[in-house]
Design a protein around this motif. Structure first.
Motif, PDB file in Angstrom:
ATOM      1  N   ALA A  39      48.371  -6.653 -28.595  1.00 54.79           N
ATOM      2  CA  ALA A  39      47.836  -7.085 -29.887  1.00 54.79           C
ATOM      3  C   ALA A  39      48.139  -8.553 -30.154  1.00 54.79           C
ATOM      4  O   ALA A  39      47.381  -9.245 -30.847  1.00 54.79           O
ATOM      5  N   ASP A  40      49.244  -9.041 -29.576  1.00 56.95           N
ATOM      6  CA  ASP A  40      49.624 -10.446 -29.751  1.00 56.95           C
ATOM      7  C   ASP A  40      48.927 -11.377 -28.764  1.00 56.95           C
ATOM      8  O   ASP A  40      49.107 -12.593 -28.842  1.00 56.95           O
ATOM      9  N   GLY A  41      48.191 -10.806 -27.800  1.00 56.95           N
ATOM     10  CA  GLY A  41      47.435 -11.656 -26.885  1.00 56.95           C
ATOM     11  C   GLY A  41      47.665 -11.436 -25.418  1.00 56.95           C
ATOM     12  O   GLY A  41      46.979 -12.056 -24.583  1.00 56.95           O
ATOM     13  N   ALA A  42      48.609 -10.575 -25.039  1.00 58.59           N
ATOM     14  CA  ALA A  42      48.835 -10.294 -23.622  1.00 58.59           C
ATOM     15  C   ALA A  42      47.711  -9.405 -23.084  1.00 58.59           C
ATOM     16  O   ALA A  42      47.016  -8.724 -23.840  1.00 58.59           O
ATOM     17  N   VAL A  43      47.568  -9.421 -21.762  1.00 62.26           N
ATOM     18  CA  VAL A  43      46.562  -8.602 -21.095  1.00 62.26           C
ATOM     19  C   VAL A  43      47.252  -7.441 -20.406  1.00 62.26           C
ATOM     20  O   VAL A  43      48.189  -7.641 -19.632  1.00 62.26           O
ATOM     21  N   ARG A  44      46.803  -6.223 -20.671  1.00 66.23           N
ATOM     22  CA  ARG A  44      47.406  -5.038 -20.092  1.00 66.23           C
ATOM     23  C   ARG A  44      46.807  -4.786 -18.706  1.00 66.23           C
ATOM     24  O   ARG A  44      45.587  -4.715 -18.539  1.00 66.23           O
ATOM     25  N   ALA A  45      47.659  -4.627 -17.709  1.00 63.85           N
ATOM     26  CA  ALA A  45      47.219  -4.253 -16.363  1.00 63.85           C
ATOM     27  C   ALA A  45      47.354  -2.748 -16.208  1.00 63.85           C
ATOM     28  O   ALA A  45      48.285  -2.143 -16.738  1.00 63.85           O
ATOM     29  N   ALA A  46      46.456  -2.152 -15.452  1.00 65.83           N
ATOM     30  CA  ALA A  46      46.474  -0.701 -15.269  1.00 65.83           C
ATOM     31  C   ALA A  46      47.521  -0.270 -14.260  1.00 65.83           C
ATOM     32  O   ALA A  46      48.037   0.846 -14.327  1.00 65.83           O
ATOM     33  N   THR A  47      47.834  -1.141 -13.293  1.00 65.93           N
ATOM     34  CA  THR A  47      48.777  -0.811 -12.233  1.00 65.93           C
ATOM     35  C   THR A  47      49.675  -1.997 -11.956  1.00 65.93           C
ATOM     36  O   THR A  47      49.320  -3.151 -12.267  1.00 65.93           O
ATOM     37  N   PRO A  48      50.838  -1.774 -11.327  1.00 64.08           N
ATOM     38  CA  PRO A  48      51.682  -2.909 -10.932  1.00 64.08           C
ATOM     39  C   PRO A  48      50.950  -3.862  -9.992  1.00 64.08           C
ATOM     40  O   PRO A  48      51.113  -5.079 -10.105  1.00 64.08           O
ATOM     41  N   ALA A  49      50.146  -3.321  -9.062  1.00 60.50           N
ATOM     42  CA  ALA A  49      49.423  -4.178  -8.128  1.00 60.50           C
ATOM     43  C   ALA A  49      48.463  -5.104  -8.873  1.00 60.50           C
ATOM     44  O   ALA A  49      48.339  -6.297  -8.551  1.00 60.50           O
ATOM     45  N   GLU A  50      47.789  -4.559  -9.875  1.00 62.27           N
ATOM     46  CA  GLU A  50      46.884  -5.392 -10.676  1.00 62.27           C
ATOM     47  C   GLU A  50      47.667  -6.460 -11.429  1.00 62.27           C
ATOM     48  O   GLU A  50      47.231  -7.613 -11.528  1.00 62.27           O
ATOM     49  N   ALA A  51      48.814  -6.091 -11.957  1.00 62.26           N
ATOM     50  CA  ALA A  51      49.631  -7.041 -12.704  1.00 62.26           C
ATOM     51  C   ALA A  51      50.141  -8.161 -11.805  1.00 62.26           C
ATOM     52  O   ALA A  51      50.087  -9.342 -12.162  1.00 62.26           O
ATOM     53  N   VAL A  52      50.639  -7.800 -10.630  1.00 57.19           N
ATOM     54  CA  VAL A  52      51.140  -8.806  -9.686  1.00 57.19           C
ATOM     55  C   VAL A  52      50.011  -9.728  -9.250  1.00 57.19           C
ATOM     56  O   VAL A  52      50.182 -10.952  -9.142  1.00 57.19           O
ATOM     57  N   GLY A  53      48.832  -9.157  -9.020  1.00 57.28           N
ATOM     58  CA  GLY A  53      47.707  -9.965  -8.565  1.00 57.28           C
ATOM     59  C   GLY A  53      47.183 -10.945  -9.580  1.00 57.28           C
ATOM     60  O   GLY A  53      46.446 -11.864  -9.236  1.00 57.28           O
ATOM     61  N   ALA A  54      47.576 -10.771 -10.843  1.00 51.92           N
ATOM     62  CA  ALA A  54      47.043 -11.634 -11.895  1.00 51.92           C
ATOM     63  C   ALA A  54      47.745 -12.977 -11.998  1.00 51.92           C
ATOM     64  O   ALA A  54      47.222 -13.902 -12.620  1.00 51.92           O
ATOM     65  N   SER A  55      48.928 -13.113 -11.417  1.00 50.50           N
ATOM     66  CA  SER A  55      49.718 -14.333 -11.610  1.00 50.50           C
ATOM     67  C   SER A  55      50.506 -14.670 -10.353  1.00 50.50           C
ATOM     68  O   SER A  55      50.895 -13.778  -9.592  1.00 50.50           O
ATOM     69  N   ASP A  56      50.785 -15.945 -10.176  1.00 49.07           N
ATOM     70  CA  ASP A  56      51.652 -16.362  -9.073  1.00 49.07           C
ATOM     71  C   ASP A  56      53.128 -16.187  -9.431  1.00 49.07           C
ATOM     72  O   ASP A  56      53.983 -16.109  -8.548  1.00 49.07           O
ATOM     73  N   LEU A  57      53.443 -16.135 -10.734  1.00 51.50           N
ATOM     74  CA  LEU A  57      54.816 -15.982 -11.198  1.00 51.50           C
ATOM     75  C   LEU A  57      54.955 -14.616 -11.865  1.00 51.50           C
ATOM     76  O   LEU A  57      54.249 -14.315 -12.835  1.00 51.50           O
ATOM     77  N   VAL A  58      55.871 -13.792 -11.340  1.00 46.79           N
ATOM     78  CA  VAL A  58      56.038 -12.422 -11.820  1.00 46.79           C
ATOM     79  C   VAL A  58      57.471 -12.238 -12.289  1.00 46.79           C
ATOM     80  O   VAL A  58      58.417 -12.375 -11.502  1.00 46.79           O
TER      81      VAL A  58
END
Length: 308
Positions: free
Chosen positions: A53-72
């Motif tokens: 709600a504050d502006g973050a993007v929800r990833a469905a899986t850890p793989a999707e989340a990791v793939g979204a950024s170079d810094l995790v």
């Protein structure tokens, strides 16, 4: 231009946060406030609702989340949780930087750094030295260790979380500093509760006792200095001059605390541990030395190669 190059050139401020307990949520909101694009994932999806709600993007899986950024960034219970979360995402780790801000032992931290390297990822260890509500404030600081070039590359992005304090290349260093400081914190908290329980037996309410006890904890630095420098340099030199607080004097106080706690029917685990330190030093013939001599007994079973 491929997707990875596009993200690197135009979305260089992208960050992923894995783990949305109070600390993970605080870090996410701090990064959003600093203008970063933040992708989040949590095992219980509902915990992401507030930061989404504050502006973050929800990833469905850890793989999707990791793939979204170079810094995790990882804010998890421990390092076992890291393996559990990333087990199905190892193919996405190549070229990423993992910054694990979870608590565990220095040895497990070093093992995790090797694991990350085996999967093509750089690894930084972090220790956040404030509670979640203080993340991003002027009082916040975070210890880091790992490759210095990796730290330098991500310094600006990590800075909003708290002042970065880099300790060196060994990935276990930040974890060791974190554990050392939490040793002081947890022991102090137990001491505060023990002291509050002692005073409670006289009818003194905690609301009355704690201000006095907390004021004393605030003054401990001044008590240690007592007009001189803190004892660090003398400890490094193996010197324990007993001009002021000797082992014998402090040991007598420890004895009195044990006797008082026994008479009150309180748990003796903490006072007995403290008493043991002083009795050991006295048995070794160091009663006339400064109280700092108790470090010898604490180090007694340590690996000599690790004692600096």
């Amino acid at each position: 231009m491929n997707e990875r190059q596009h993200r690197t050139s135009e979305d260089h401020s992208a960050v992923t946060v894995l783990g949305l307990g109070p600390m993970g949520q605080a870090m996410t909101r701090t990064l959003l406030a600093a203008g970063h694009h933040v992708t989040v994932w949590n095992r219980t999806p509902g915990r992401a609702d507030g930061v989404v709600a504050d502006g973050a993007v929800r990833a469905a899986t850890p793989a999707e989340a990791v793939g979204a950024s170079d810094l995790v960034l990882l804010s998890l219970t421990d390092y076992r949780a890291m393996y559990a979360v990333l087990d199905g995402a190892t193919a996405s780790l190549t070229g990423r930087t993992l910054v694990n801000l979870s608590s565990d032992t220095p040895d497990r931290t070093r093992e995790a750094a090797s694991w990350a390297a085996d999967h093509g990822a750089a690894f930084l260890t972090g220790g956040v030295m404030v509670p979640a509500p203080m993340v991003g404030t002027d009082a916040a600081h975070v210890y880091y260790s790992g490759p210095d070039d990796v730290m330098e590359r991500h310094h600006k992005t990590l800075a909003p979380l708290g002042v970065p304090r880099y300790l060196g290349a060994d990935p276990g260093l930040a974890q060791m500093m974190y554990q050392a400081q939490l040793t002081v914190l947890l022991t102090t908290l137990s001491a505060l509760m023990h002291a509050t329980a002692m005073l409670g037996t006289t009818g003194t309410k905690a609301a009355e006792a704690l201000p006095h006890l907390l004021a004393f904890t605030d003054s401990i630095g001044a008590v240690l200095r007592a007009g001189e420098e803190t004892p660090g340099a003398a400890l490094d030199a193996g010197e324990h001059p007993g001009a002021l607080s000797t082992v014998t004097m402090m040991g007598a106080t420890a004895d009195h605390i044990v006797e008082t706690s026994t008479s009150l029917g309180l748990d003796l685990a903490l006072p007995l541990a403290v008493q043991h330190h002083y009795r050991h030093a006295i048995e070794q013939g160091h009663g006339g030395d400064n109280w700092t001599r108790i470090i010898d007994g604490i180090r007694a079973s340590a690996d000599p190669q690790r004692v600096r």
